[in-house]
Design an enzyme around this catalytic site. Structure first.
Site, PDB file in Angstrom:
ATOM      1  N   ASP A  13      45.395  44.962  13.301  1.00  0.00           N
ATOM      2  CA  ASP A  13      46.574  45.232  12.482  1.00  0.00           C
ATOM      3  C   ASP A  13      46.631  44.172  11.397  1.00  0.00           C
ATOM      4  O   ASP A  13      46.312  43.008  11.627  1.00  0.00           O
ATOM      5  CB  ASP A  13      47.852  45.274  13.309  1.00  0.00           C
ATOM      6  N   GLU A 108      60.659  42.429  17.544  1.00  0.00           N
ATOM      7  CA  GLU A 108      60.273  41.287  18.367  1.00  0.00           C
ATOM      8  C   GLU A 108      61.142  40.055  18.180  1.00  0.00           C
ATOM      9  O   GLU A 108      60.884  39.007  18.765  1.00  0.00           O
ATOM     10  CB  GLU A 108      58.820  40.904  18.040  1.00  0.00           C
TER      11      GLU A 108
END
Length: 329
Positions: A13, A108
């Site tokens: 990613d 997150e």
């Protein structure tokens, strides 16, 4: 939960922090897929997103887009505004059909000190709005230290980040499996099958991931497309309105209209289940026959199913709007 396996598809990613990337070299180094940062918050868009998508696809990599949920998303309404920013970027890249993998919610951080209930509400609002706007069920990305904030989201595919363990956490807020595992940030954690954390075509460190299965299984899990339309028809899309409110997207192909299983179930106040391994859909416990898998989301034929439960379906050909009115059955 499962551990890493030999033969699992390898991916990365990336964001603008990686700088210039030679995706052809990335693909030649055994990487099969890439998730690309698109947006963050209500207005930020990565300056490299569109070019990365174009270059990654040209290199033959399976592509997906992700959004970072900002700490300013403290309410469901603000979360929906972030979803709109994300989907706008996806549209500018060619639309959700341009991508091989579902859109991702990266959640997150909790600098705003929200309660677990509030965090779940923000996450749910974001996920549902992305699915409503794209017709595709998103993936949830998070860390073991954060996943305990979620409740009732285990129906979404999980992408878990965990660098210093050999398996995913046992207590994962309802999830019993992961689809993607981020096992290294390029400096710590596991290594590629080659034994290194370095990926050709990228100058510095990059996050390393693997799918819970082979490359072919990854394609089967998420990249199935609708069946080819009949000779007289063309694949298209429109809006799905249920009980007076727009609730999602309708896909048109083969002369028939299809809507996401979950969206239809909600409109009819029925339970639903998608068996990932068998690729079978159930509505109110009954197995459905008319199902198409589109980017990992089960679409079901609207009219015959809705009418079987007493609803009335009307199709506005000019405006491409399918309208469902719930009956008393």
């Amino acid at each position: 939960m499962q551990t890493r396996k030999k033969g699992n598809a390898q991916g990365i990613d990336v964001s603008h922090h990686q700088g210039n990337i030679d995706f052809k070299k990335v693909a030649a180094d055994g990487i099969s897929y890439v998730f690309i940062k698109a947006t963050q918050g209500r207005s930020f868009r990565s300056k490299t997103f569109l070019q990365f998508v174009k270059d990654a696809k040209a290199a033959g990599l399976m592509t997906g887009a992700y959004h970072y949920v900002d700490d300013s998303a403290t309410t469901p309404d603000l979360a929906r505004q972030e979803a709109a920013n994300f989907v706008s970027a996806i549209k500018d890249a060619g639309g959700v059909s341009t991508f091989d993998l579902p859109p991702v919610m990266d959640y997150e951080s909790n600098e705003s000190n929200l309660s677990k209930t509030a965090i779940t509400a923000v996450a749910k609002a974001f996920l549902e709005e992305v699915e409503r706007l794209t017709g595709v069920r998103p993936i949830v990305y998070t860390y073991p230290s954060f996943i305990g904030n979620f409740s009732g989201l285990s129906g979404y595919p999980l992408w878990i980040a965990r660098y210093h363990a050999t398996k995913a956490p046992s207590d994962a807020s309802g999830w019993s499996r992961w689809d993607f595992w981020q096992y290294s940030d390029g400096q710590y954690g596991g290594t590629l099958p080659s034994g290194t954390r370095k990926v050709s075509g990228i100058a510095g460190p990059v996050d390393l991931n693997e799918f819970n299965g082979t490359v072919d299984e990854l394609r089967a899990r998420f990249t199935n497309r609708p069946a080819a339309p009949d000779k007289a028809g063309t694949v298209g899309s429109g809006a799905f309105v249920a009980n007076g409110r727009e609730v999602g997207k309708v896909l048109l192909f083969g002369g028939k209209s299809y809507v996401p299983l979950k969206v239809l179930a909600n409109a009819l106040d029925l339970s639903c289940h998608w068996d990932t391994s068998l690729k079978v859909a159930y509505l109110n416990g009954a197995k459905l026959q008319m199902v198409q898998l589109v980017l990992g989301t089960a679409y079901v034929q609207l009219k015959p199913i809705a009418e079987a439960y007493g609803a009335v379906v009307c199709w506005d050909q000019k405006n491409k709007i399918a309208t469902l009115t719930k009956g008393d059955k």
